[in-house]
Design an enzyme around this catalytic site. Structure first.
Site, mmCIF file in Angstrom:
data_model
loop_
_atom_site.group_PDB
_atom_site.id
_atom_site.type_symbol
_atom_site.label_atom_id
_atom_site.label_comp_id
_atom_site.label_asym_id
_atom_site.label_seq_id
_atom_site.Cartn_x
_atom_site.Cartn_y
_atom_site.Cartn_z
ATOM 1 N N PHE A 235 -34.201 2.931 28.834
ATOM 2 C CA PHE A 235 -34.595 1.563 29.209
ATOM 3 C C PHE A 235 -35.655 0.976 28.284
ATOM 4 O O PHE A 235 -36.364 0.048 28.655
ATOM 5 C CB PHE A 235 -35.049 1.506 30.676
ATOM 6 C CG PHE A 235 -34.134 2.247 31.612
ATOM 7 C CD1 PHE A 235 -32.825 1.820 31.784
ATOM 8 C CD2 PHE A 235 -34.548 3.389 32.275
ATOM 9 C CE1 PHE A 235 -31.953 2.514 32.612
ATOM 10 C CE2 PHE A 235 -33.685 4.092 33.103
ATOM 11 C CZ PHE A 235 -32.390 3.652 33.272
ATOM 12 N N ARG A 621 -16.831 -11.275 24.289
ATOM 13 C CA ARG A 621 -15.712 -10.387 24.563
ATOM 14 C C ARG A 621 -16.201 -9.094 25.218
ATOM 15 O O ARG A 621 -17.145 -8.469 24.740
ATOM 16 C CB ARG A 621 -15.032 -10.052 23.241
ATOM 17 C CG ARG A 621 -13.779 -9.240 23.409
ATOM 18 C CD ARG A 621 -13.175 -9.032 22.041
ATOM 19 N NE ARG A 621 -11.859 -8.451 22.133
ATOM 20 C CZ ARG A 621 -11.192 -8.050 21.063
ATOM 21 N NH1 ARG A 621 -11.713 -8.192 19.865
ATOM 22 N NH2 ARG A 621 -9.999 -7.520 21.206
ATOM 23 N N ILE A 622 -15.560 -8.719 26.299
ATOM 24 C CA ILE A 622 -15.918 -7.491 27.013
ATOM 25 C C ILE A 622 -14.926 -6.403 26.606
ATOM 26 O O ILE A 622 -13.744 -6.471 26.932
ATOM 27 C CB ILE A 622 -15.905 -7.718 28.543
ATOM 28 C CG1 ILE A 622 -16.886 -8.843 28.928
ATOM 29 C CG2 ILE A 622 -16.228 -6.422 29.286
ATOM 30 C CD1 ILE A 622 -18.334 -8.605 28.524
ATOM 31 N N LEU A 623 -15.404 -5.404 25.880
ATOM 32 C CA LEU A 623 -14.515 -4.364 25.368
ATOM 33 C C LEU A 623 -14.050 -3.415 26.464
ATOM 34 O O LEU A 623 -12.973 -2.844 26.376
ATOM 35 C CB LEU A 623 -15.232 -3.538 24.282
ATOM 36 C CG LEU A 623 -15.600 -4.261 22.991
ATOM 37 C CD1 LEU A 623 -16.222 -3.278 22.014
ATOM 38 C CD2 LEU A 623 -14.375 -4.927 22.378
ATOM 39 N N ASN A 624 -14.913 -3.210 27.451
ATOM 40 C CA ASN A 624 -14.597 -2.230 28.490
ATOM 41 C C ASN A 624 -15.218 -2.698 29.798
ATOM 42 O O ASN A 624 -16.395 -2.448 30.058
ATOM 43 C CB ASN A 624 -15.160 -0.863 28.067
ATOM 44 C CG ASN A 624 -14.759 0.251 29.021
ATOM 45 O OD1 ASN A 624 -14.426 0.006 30.186
ATOM 46 N ND2 ASN A 624 -14.803 1.471 28.528
ATOM 47 N N LYS A 694 -21.097 -9.916 22.286
ATOM 48 C CA LYS A 694 -22.497 -10.286 22.482
ATOM 49 C C LYS A 694 -23.388 -9.140 22.981
ATOM 50 O O LYS A 694 -24.533 -9.032 22.579
ATOM 51 C CB LYS A 694 -22.589 -11.446 23.468
ATOM 52 C CG LYS A 694 -22.133 -12.785 22.879
ATOM 53 C CD LYS A 694 -22.367 -13.901 23.851
ATOM 54 C CE LYS A 694 -22.144 -15.263 23.213
ATOM 55 N NZ LYS A 694 -22.297 -16.340 24.216
ATOM 56 N N GLU A 698 -28.791 -5.806 28.842
ATOM 57 C CA GLU A 698 -29.993 -6.348 29.471
ATOM 58 C C GLU A 698 -29.773 -7.548 30.386
ATOM 59 O O GLU A 698 -30.546 -7.774 31.308
ATOM 60 C CB GLU A 698 -31.012 -6.701 28.368
ATOM 61 C CG GLU A 698 -31.732 -5.448 27.897
ATOM 62 C CD GLU A 698 -32.245 -5.491 26.477
ATOM 63 O OE1 GLU A 698 -31.465 -5.846 25.579
ATOM 64 O OE2 GLU A 698 -33.417 -5.161 26.269
HETATM 65 MO MO1 MOS Z 1 -34.132 -1.971 25.295
HETATM 66 S S1 MOS Z 1 -35.876 -2.477 26.276
HETATM 67 O O1 MOS Z 1 -34.322 -2.717 23.774
HETATM 68 O O2 MOS Z 1 -34.089 -0.312 25.222
#
Ligand code: MOS
Length: 733
Positions: A235, A621-624, A694, A698
Site C-alpha cells: 500500500f 480498458r480493463i484487462l481483467n 489507465k 488507487e
Molecule cells: Mo502506492 S501509495 O504508490 O503504493
C-alpha cells in the site's frame, strides 16, 4: 477479439499464494543464516550518549551487536541515501550516528544464530540518552506551518465567496494512519562468498533497493541482486527501502555471512505513515447550484529531516467547473519519522475533505448531492484547461446511482430508520491521475510455443503476474498456461517501483512493445519462405493464433510459427523493448469513480455499520475484470477503514505511537465489510497509450471515506468532520 484480455481471469500465482509456496522475504533459509533483531529508540529526540552492549554480546549464540559506533563503512553524502521515490531533505540513515530523530528509530542490530536469541539479547542492551525536548503534536503546531509546494489561484475567490448567496465553511481532520500490510518487513541478505550479495526483500521496487544498497555501501550494482518475487501487501510503505534492508546488508557485510532481519508488527509502526492533516474548505454557489468560489487550505505533517508533501488541493483545482479558486498547502515539521505514500496519497485525503464539503454545499443549496456534481461537471481539467483523453465520470454517476437506487433517496437527514438503526445514503466522486512511467520488458518465444515475459517490477498483490501473462498470451497468440512470468528481480529489464496505479500502463505497454517486436521478427522469418503467403504484409496486419501467423483479413494466408522459426534458423526469439508516456500529449489523464454508500447507525450506541456500497469506476480498458474488481474491493475496504476505524494514536509525552498492534489499531474485519458492488463503465481511450490502459490500484479508495461520512450525516443529521467516525463522536461529538 481477444481470447484473454478483458476476461475475468484468476491470478496465475493464486495457487502458490494459498498453498504457501510463494515465499516472502523472511521465509528464505540458507545454510549458515544468522538472524538480526532491531532495537529501537525509546525517546523522540536527542542523542545516544552511550550504548551498553556487553551483556547482549555475552549471550551464547550472539554473533555481534551493531551500532553507530560499530558498523561497516557507509556513504557520507546525502545523495547516496536518496532512493527513487525519496522525499526531499536529509534522508535518514540507519545506525549512522548518535542522533535520535524519532521515537522508534533503530539504534542497534543484535545478530545471533537464532532469532529468539537475538531478540532476547536485544532486551539486555542498555542505552544512555541525552534527551532533548521534542514536539510531535502536529495539530498543536499548526501555526508554525511552512508554505508548501501546491498553490493555485484563478479569478477572485475571496470576493466571490463574500458575495455568493449560498456558502459553507468547514474544517476536516484526518489522523495518522499506518499501512499495516499482512506481510511485515523482512530482508534476507545472502552472502554468496564471491563478493556478491543476493537479497530477498519486501519491496515495491527491487531496482530501487538494489541502487540504494549499492550507493549506501559503495558496492558495484552488478554485485547486488534484490529479489522480491512475492509481496504480502504494501500500500505504499514498501516504495522506499526500509531500515531492515540496510541493517541486514550491514550485518552480512560485517560478518561475511548471510543475515536475515524481520520486523515485528510493533516495529511496522516505526516506519512511514499517512500524514495527519487539517483541511479547510470554503465553497460558495449561486442559487442554482453553480459553483461561485472555492478555497481549500491544507496543513499536513512531515518530519524534521525530510519534506514529504503530496497534492491534496490539486483535485480542487481541476475537478469541478469554477472560475474563482484559491488553494494552498502548508506543512508542519514534527519530531517523527517521515510520512510515506499510502494508497492514493494526496487523493484519498484531499478528496475526503472536498467531497464532504460538496455534500455540505448540496444541503446548503437544497440540491441533491449527485445533482450538484452534475451541475458543476467539467469535461476539461479546470486547472490546466486541457481536455481529458477520456472521462466517463458521467456514466459512473449514472450507472452507480442506478445500481444503488439513489433516485429513491429522501434528502432529509434522519428520514430513514430500521428498528434501532438510522439509515443513511451518501455518495462521493473519486479521481486519480492516470500515470505512465518509462519501463522495459523482455519477451521470449520458443519454437515449442512457450513464452517467457520478464520485467523488474513487483507484484504487491494487484495481479501483475497475471496481467503480464495475459498481455503476452494475447499478443503472441498462445494459451495463458504457456506463458511464464518473471518479475521482482533487479537483474530483469528496468521497471519503476510498483506504485501510483501506473504498473499496468507502464510495464504493460513495454510488454506490448516487446511482444510486437517478437511478432515482427516472426513475420520477417515467415516472409523468407519461397512464395510466402505473407509477402508484403505488415506486422500490424497479422494475428498469431493456433501456432500460426495469419493475415488478419484472410486466414488462409498463413505460415506456422514452427515453420517460420525453422526458416529463420531460430529456436527462440528474444526481444526487449521500452515504453514511456506520451510527453507531447495535449490531454489530461485521469481515472474517475462515483461511490455510493449505505450506513446504519445504532441510535443508542452510536455504532456505524456500512451495509452496502457501489463503486462505479471509469479507468480506461480493463484487462481483467476479476482482478481489477478486487483492486476496487480492497480499496473500498481501505476507505471504510479510513472513515470508521483507522487512527494511530500518539502519546506526545513520549512522542511514540501507542496502538502499534492489530488489537488497538483497527482495520475493517470481515464483519465490517458489506457487499461491495464494483461497476466498470465503458471507457475507450485511444490517446493515453496503445492499450488504452489507465490503472485501478488507487481509485477505489478515493472518495469512499467521504461517501461514508456523508451517509452518516444523512442518517443522523450530525457532521463528524474528524476521522475516524467513532461511536463517541457520533453520540457526543
Ligand atoms: Mo502506492 S501509495 O504508490 O503504493
Amino acid at each position: 477479439m481477444s481470447t484473454v484480455l478483458g476476461k475475468p481471469t484468476s491470478r496465475i500465482d493464486g495457487r502458490a499464494k494459498v498453498t504457501g509456496s510463494a515465499k516472502y522475504a523472511a521465509e528464505y533459509h540458507v545454510p549458515g543464516l544468522a538472524h538480526g533483531f532491531v532495537l529501537n529508540a525509546t525517546i523522540a529526540k536527542g542523542r545516544i550518549r552511550r550504548i551498553h552492549t556487553a551483556d547482549a554480546l555475552a549471550v551464547e549464540g550472539v554473533l555481534d551487536v551493531f551500532t553507530h559506533e560499530h558498523r561497516p563503512k557507509m556513504a557520507a553524502s546525502n545523495d547516496k541515501y536518496e532512493d527513487e521515490v525519496a522525499a526531499e531533505g536529509e534522508h535518514y540513515r540507519p545506525l549512522y550516528d548518535a542522533e535520535i530523530r524519532f521515537n522508534g528509530q533503530p539504534i542497534a542490530l543484535i545478530v545471533a544464530e537464532e532469532p529468539e536469541t537475538a531478540r532476547f539479547a536485544a532486551s539486555l542492551v542498555r542505552v544512555d540518552y541525552e534527551q532533548k525536548p521534542h514536539a510531535t503534536d502536529f495539530v498543536a503546531r499548526r501555526n508554525e506551518a511552512e508554505r508548501g509546494k501546491h498553490q493555485h489561484k484563478r479569478g477572485k475567490a475571496a470576493k466571490a465567496f463574500d458575495e455568493a448567496p449560498v456558502k459553507i465553511t468547514a474544517e476536516y481532520r484526518m489522523p495518522v494512519e499506518h499501512h499495516n500490510p499482512m506481510e511485515m518487513f523482512g530482508a534476507t541478505a545472502v552472502w554468496e562468498g564471491d563478493g556478491r550479495l543476493t537479497i530477498y526483500n519486501k519491496t515495491q521496487g527491487p531496482q530501487n533497493c538494489r541502487n540504494y544498497i549499492a550507493n549506501v555501501f559503495g558496492l558495484a550494482k552488478d554485485k547486488v541482486r534484490v529479489l522480491s518475487p512475492y509481496v504480502g501487501g504494501a500500500f505504499g510503505i514498501a516504495l522506499r527501502p526500509q531500515y531492515e534492508l540496510t541493517l541486514a546488508v550491514l550485518a552480512a557485510l560485517a560478518l561475511k555471512r548471510s543475515v536475515q532481519v524481520a520486523l515485528t508488527r510493533q516495529q511496522m509502526f516505526t516506519l512511514g505513515y499517512r500524514a495527519a492533516n487539517i483541511q479547510e474548505l470554503d465553497l460558495a454557489a449561486d442559487r442554482d447550484g453553480a459553483l461561485a468560489a472555492w478555497r481549500h487550505r491544507v496543513a499536513a505533517m512531515t518530519s524534521r529531516f525530510e519534506h514529504f508533501e503530496r497534492p491534496f488541493v490539486t483535485w480542487s483545482s481541476q475537478l469541478y467547473t469554477c472560475g474563482n479558486v484559491e488553494l494552498g498547502q502548508s506543512f508542519v515539521r514534527v519530531d517523527q519519522n517521515t510520512p510515506c505514500d499510502m494508497r492514493a496519497p494526496g487523493g484519498a485525503e484531499g478528496m475526503y475533505a472536498i467531497e464532504c464539503a460538496m455534500d455540505e454545499l448540496a444541503y446548503a443549496a437544497k440540491i441533491d448531492p449527485l445533482e450538484l456534481r452534475l451541475l458543476n461537471y467539467s469535461d476539461v481539467d479546470q486547472a490546466e484547461d486541457k481536455p481529458y483523453s477520456s472521462k466517463a465520470l458521467r456514466d459512473c454517476y449514472q450507472q452507480g446511482a442506478a445500481r444503488f437506487g439513489w433516485a429513491k433517496r429522501n434528502p432529509e437527514p434522519r428520514s430513514m430508520r430500521e428498528g434501532n438503526e438510522l439509515v443513511g445514503w451518501g455518495m462521493a466522486t473519486g479521481i486519480w491521475e492516470a500515470m505512465q512511467m518509462k519501463a522495459s520488458a523482455r519477451a521470449v518465444l520458443t519454437a515449442n510455443g512457450s513464452v517467457e515475459i520478464a520485467s523488474a517490477t513487483a507484484d504487491i498483490g494487484p495481479g501483475t503476474y497475471t496481467m503480464m501473462a495475459q498481455l503476452a498470451a494475447d499478443c503472441l497468440g498462445v494459451p495463458l498456461a504457456d506463458v511464464s512470468v518473471k518479475l521482482g528481480d533487479s537483474t530483469l529489464p528496468h521497471a519503476p517501483v510498483e506504485g501510483g496505479s501506473f504498473t499496468t500502463a507502464s510495464v504493460g505497454s513495454a510488454i506490448h512493445a516487446a511482444c510486437r517486436a517478437v511478432r515482427g521478427e516472426l513475420l520477417r522469418m515467415a516472409q523468407k519462405m519461397k512464395d510466402s503467403p505473407l509477402k508484403g504484409v505488415k506486422v500490424d496486419d497479422i494475428v498469431l493464433a493456433d501456432g500460426h501467423i495469419r493475415y488478419k483479413t484472410d486466414a488462409s494466408r498463413q505460415v506456422s510459427v514452427a515453420d517460420a522459426m525453422r526458416l529463420g534458423k531460430a529456436d527462440r526469439i528474444e526481444k526487449e523493448a521500452s515504453a514511456g508516456p506520451n510527453e507531447k500529449s495535449k490531454f489530461a489523464h485521469s481515472t474517475h469513480a462515483a461511490v455510493f454508500v449505505e450506513v446504519k447507525v445504532d441510535e443508542q450506541l452510536g455504532i456505524v455499520r456500512v451495509t452496502r456500497a457501489v463503486s462505479a469506476v471509469a479507468a480506461g480498458r480493463i484487462l481483467n475484470p476479476k482482478l481489477a474488481g478486487s483492486q476496487i474491493l480492497g480499496a473500498v475496504v481501505g476507505g471504510i477503514g479510513m472513515a470508521l476505524h483507522e487512527e494511530t494514536a500518539m502519546d506526545h509525552r513520549f512522542g511514540r505511537f501507542m496502538n502499534h498492534n492489530f488489537a488497538e489499531y483497527h482495520v475493517p474485519a470481515h464483519a465490517d465489510v458489506p457487499p461491495i458492488d464494483v461497476v466498470f463503465v465503458d471507457e475507450q481511450d485511444d490517446e493515453i497509450n496503445p492499450l488504452g490502459i489507465k490503472g485501478v490500484g488507487e481509485i477505489g479508495i478515493v472518495g469512499t471515506a467521504a461517501a461514508v461520512a456523508n451517509a452518516v450525516f444523512h442518517a443522523t443529521g450530525k457532521r463528524v468532520r474528524d476521522l475516524p467516525i467513532t461511536m463517541d463522536k457520533v453520540l457526543f461529538g
